[in-house]
Scaffold this motif. Structure first.
Motif, PDB file in Angstrom:
ATOM      1  N   LEU A  50       0.831  -1.208   0.000  1.00  0.00           N
ATOM      2  CA  LEU A  50       0.000   0.000   0.000  1.00  0.00           C
ATOM      3  C   LEU A  50       0.864   1.255   0.000  1.00  0.00           C
ATOM      4  CD1 LEU A  50      -2.774  -1.009   2.585  1.00  0.00           C
ATOM      5  CD2 LEU A  50      -3.109  -0.618   0.132  1.00  0.00           C
ATOM      6  N   VAL A  51       1.886   1.271   0.840  1.00  0.00           N
ATOM      7  CA  VAL A  51       2.753   2.441   0.924  1.00  0.00           C
ATOM      8  C   VAL A  51       3.582   2.593  -0.345  1.00  0.00           C
ATOM      9  CG1 VAL A  51       4.692   3.490   2.165  1.00  0.00           C
ATOM     10  CG2 VAL A  51       2.857   2.336   3.443  1.00  0.00           C
ATOM     11  N   PHE A  52       4.128   1.491  -0.818  1.00  0.00           N
ATOM     12  CA  PHE A  52       4.988   1.527  -2.006  1.00  0.00           C
ATOM     13  C   PHE A  52       4.231   2.082  -3.208  1.00  0.00           C
ATOM     14  CE2 PHE A  52       7.165  -0.100  -5.702  1.00  0.00           C
ATOM     15  CZ  PHE A  52       8.504  -0.099  -5.356  1.00  0.00           C
ATOM     16  N   VAL A  53       3.047   1.579  -3.455  1.00  0.00           N
ATOM     17  CA  VAL A  53       2.266   2.028  -4.608  1.00  0.00           C
ATOM     18  C   VAL A  53       1.876   3.495  -4.454  1.00  0.00           C
ATOM     19  CG1 VAL A  53       0.103   1.722  -5.880  1.00  0.00           C
ATOM     20  CG2 VAL A  53       1.427  -0.275  -5.169  1.00  0.00           C
ATOM     21  N   ASP A  54       1.614   3.922  -3.224  1.00  0.00           N
ATOM     22  CA  ASP A  54       1.241   5.318  -2.995  1.00  0.00           C
ATOM     23  C   ASP A  54       2.411   6.264  -3.244  1.00  0.00           C
ATOM     24  OD1 ASP A  54      -0.737   7.342  -1.655  1.00  0.00           O
ATOM     25  OD2 ASP A  54       1.166   7.644  -0.610  1.00  0.00           O
ATOM     26  N   GLU A  55       3.620   5.844  -2.875  1.00  0.00           N
ATOM     27  CA  GLU A  55       4.753   6.774  -2.893  1.00  0.00           C
ATOM     28  C   GLU A  55       5.578   6.753  -4.178  1.00  0.00           C
ATOM     29  OE1 GLU A  55       5.634   7.061   1.899  1.00  0.00           O
ATOM     30  OE2 GLU A  55       7.150   6.208   0.563  1.00  0.00           O
ATOM     31  N   LYS A  56       5.568   5.638  -4.888  1.00  0.00           N
ATOM     32  CA  LYS A  56       6.410   5.542  -6.075  1.00  0.00           C
ATOM     33  C   LYS A  56       5.616   5.875  -7.336  1.00  0.00           C
ATOM     34  CE  LYS A  56       9.634   4.112  -3.332  1.00  0.00           C
ATOM     35  NZ  LYS A  56      10.654   5.080  -2.833  1.00  0.00           N
ATOM     36  N   ASN A  57       6.308   6.446  -8.298  1.00  0.00           N
ATOM     37  CA  ASN A  57       5.690   6.809  -9.573  1.00  0.00           C
ATOM     38  C   ASN A  57       5.928   5.698 -10.590  1.00  0.00           C
ATOM     39  OD1 ASN A  57       4.486   8.490 -11.582  1.00  0.00           O
ATOM     40  ND2 ASN A  57       6.541   8.922 -12.345  1.00  0.00           N
ATOM     41  N   PHE A  58       4.863   5.108 -11.083  1.00  0.00           N
ATOM     42  CA  PHE A  58       4.954   4.065 -12.110  1.00  0.00           C
ATOM     43  C   PHE A  58       4.677   4.688 -13.473  1.00  0.00           C
ATOM     44  CE2 PHE A  58       4.408   1.570  -8.344  1.00  0.00           C
ATOM     45  CZ  PHE A  58       4.992   0.335  -8.601  1.00  0.00           C
ATOM     46  N   GLU A  59       5.562   4.417 -14.421  1.00  0.00           N
ATOM     47  CA  GLU A  59       5.423   4.994 -15.760  1.00  0.00           C
ATOM     48  C   GLU A  59       5.464   3.891 -16.812  1.00  0.00           C
ATOM     49  OE1 GLU A  59       8.373   8.004 -16.502  1.00  0.00           O
ATOM     50  OE2 GLU A  59       8.471   8.550 -14.372  1.00  0.00           O
ATOM     51  N   GLY A  60       4.503   3.895 -17.701  1.00  0.00           N
ATOM     52  CA  GLY A  60       4.541   2.994 -18.835  1.00  0.00           C
ATOM     53  C   GLY A  60       5.392   3.587 -19.949  1.00  0.00           C
ATOM     54  N   ALA A  61       6.170   2.756 -20.626  1.00  0.00           N
ATOM     55  CA  ALA A  61       7.024   3.212 -21.726  1.00  0.00           C
ATOM     56  C   ALA A  61       6.864   2.262 -22.895  1.00  0.00           C
ATOM     57  CB  ALA A  61       8.485   3.272 -21.284  1.00  0.00           C
ATOM     58  N   GLY A  62       7.210   2.718 -24.074  1.00  0.00           N
ATOM     59  CA  GLY A  62       7.144   1.860 -25.253  1.00  0.00           C
ATOM     60  C   GLY A  62       5.744   1.378 -25.580  1.00  0.00           C
ATOM     61  N   GLY A  63       4.747   2.164 -25.185  1.00  0.00           N
ATOM     62  CA  GLY A  63       3.362   1.802 -25.483  1.00  0.00           C
ATOM     63  C   GLY A  63       2.659   1.013 -24.388  1.00  0.00           C
ATOM     64  N   LEU A  64       3.338   0.733 -23.275  1.00  0.00           N
ATOM     65  CA  LEU A  64       2.685  -0.015 -22.204  1.00  0.00           C
ATOM     66  C   LEU A  64       1.668   0.856 -21.488  1.00  0.00           C
ATOM     67  CD1 LEU A  64       3.019  -2.762 -20.358  1.00  0.00           C
ATOM     68  CD2 LEU A  64       3.906  -1.095 -18.738  1.00  0.00           C
ATOM     69  N   GLU A  65       0.473   0.338 -21.306  1.00  0.00           N
ATOM     70  CA  GLU A  65      -0.546   1.019 -20.514  1.00  0.00           C
ATOM     71  C   GLU A  65      -0.385   0.583 -19.060  1.00  0.00           C
ATOM     72  OE1 GLU A  65      -5.425   1.263 -19.983  1.00  0.00           O
ATOM     73  OE2 GLU A  65      -4.537   0.104 -21.624  1.00  0.00           O
ATOM     74  N   MET A  66      -0.170   1.548 -18.174  1.00  0.00           N
ATOM     75  CA  MET A  66       0.031   1.227 -16.764  1.00  0.00           C
ATOM     76  C   MET A  66      -1.295   0.802 -16.129  1.00  0.00           C
ATOM     77  SD  MET A  66       2.118   0.724 -14.420  1.00  0.00           S
ATOM     78  CE  MET A  66       3.524   1.270 -15.397  1.00  0.00           C
ATOM     79  N   THR A  67      -1.281  -0.321 -15.435  1.00  0.00           N
ATOM     80  CA  THR A  67      -2.470  -0.866 -14.795  1.00  0.00           C
ATOM     81  C   THR A  67      -2.144  -1.266 -13.361  1.00  0.00           C
ATOM     82  OG1 THR A  67      -1.981  -3.151 -15.450  1.00  0.00           O
ATOM     83  CG2 THR A  67      -3.263  -1.807 -17.007  1.00  0.00           C
ATOM     84  N   ASP A  68      -3.174  -1.544 -12.576  1.00  0.00           N
ATOM     85  CA  ASP A  68      -2.964  -2.033 -11.216  1.00  0.00           C
ATOM     86  C   ASP A  68      -2.230  -3.371 -11.224  1.00  0.00           C
ATOM     87  OD1 ASP A  68      -4.103   0.147 -10.004  1.00  0.00           O
ATOM     88  OD2 ASP A  68      -6.041  -0.807  -9.635  1.00  0.00           O
TER      89      ASP A  68
END
Length: 259
Positions: free
Chosen positions: A50-68
């Motif tokens: 819970l903390v990790f997902v809240d604090e870190k920025n996830f970025e999709g690259a190369g056409g990846l759609e970021m999902t849960d």
């Protein structure tokens, strides 16, 4: 001081939140290593996710759609490394996790005999000392799916993050006590040199021979093996296993034996 207090209070609030059922389903489906953990460790892992997902920025690259599914699968394995570590900052230097859909290429320049060659190197993952981990989602998902093959790019790259927390990528993370450094250096150096010899002579090894590249890669490879093939590592390399168990504060061989 005030910032630290507010950060701690916010984390306590996040950890107290109910864990989303759909996230738990993702972990149970994509991270079979979760089933090996004790009930207390499973609960702690979910709090840390819970903390990790809240604090870190996830970025999709190369056409990846970021999902849960991407976020939670990566976060769960990154947090397995932290379960018993006194790491309240959750990889403090890390700001972003960049995820490509598959293997990606990085420009490379090599010089040999005065001749400079440029080409593209294929990567499955990278750990940068200035705030980012880069992963191939295909490789990350495949590595998580088989928790016994000793290959897990998420564990590998986040082990690098732990190694780099003291400012040097040298295969020695920050240890709890000064007295721990001498046995760590002796044991890991002996096993690293033995792996280099085995790689040079073509002898088969339990540890991935990519670990013979340098001390930093050896620590990352050994960490993969420690969590994914702990019984074999404890049997064949007991001193190495014991050093990693003392550092991570975990004994995954016991969990594997009872699973």
């Amino acid at each position: 001081m005030v910032f630290g207090f507010l950060k701690k209070r916010r984390r306590e609030e996040i950890r107290a939140q109910p864990f989303p059922a759909e996230w738990l389903a993702i972990i149970e489906r994509n991270v079979p290593m979760y089933a090996r953990l004790s009930e207390a460790d499973r609960d702690e892992l979910l709090r840390r996710v819970l903390v990790f997902v809240d604090e870190k920025n996830f970025e999709g690259a190369g056409g990846l759609e970021m999902t849960d599914e991407v976020r939670v699968t990566i976060a769960a394995q990154a947090c397995i490394l932290l379960l018993r570590l006194d790491d309240d900052d959750y990889y403090p230097a890390l700001k972003s996790i960049v995820v490509y859909p598959a293997a990606y290429t990085v420009p490379r320049k090599e010089s040999e005999g005065g001749i400079v060659r440029e080409d593209d190197a294929v990567h499955l993952g990278e750990s940068w000392g200035h705030g980012a981990v880069v992963l191939s989602w295909t490789s990350a998902r495949r590595g998580a799916a088989d928790p016994r093959d000793g290959k897990n790019v998420i564990l590998h790259e986040f082990a690098h993050q732990l190694d780099q927390e003291d400012g040097a990528a040298d295969g020695t993370p920050e240890l709890d006590r000064l007295a721990f450094y001498a046995p760590w250096a002796r044991v890991l150096s002996e096993h690293y040199l033995a792996l280099r010899t085995a790689a040079r002579t073509g002898r088969k090894t339990l540890l991935d021979q990519y670990g013979a590249t340098n001390e930093a890669e050896f620590f990352a490879v050994a960490s993969e093996c420690f969590f994914e093939r702990p019984v074999q590592l404890r049997t064949r390399h007991p001193e190495l296993y014991d050093e990693l168990a003392r550092y991570y504060g975990q004994d995954p061989a016991e969990g594997s034996a009872s699973a």
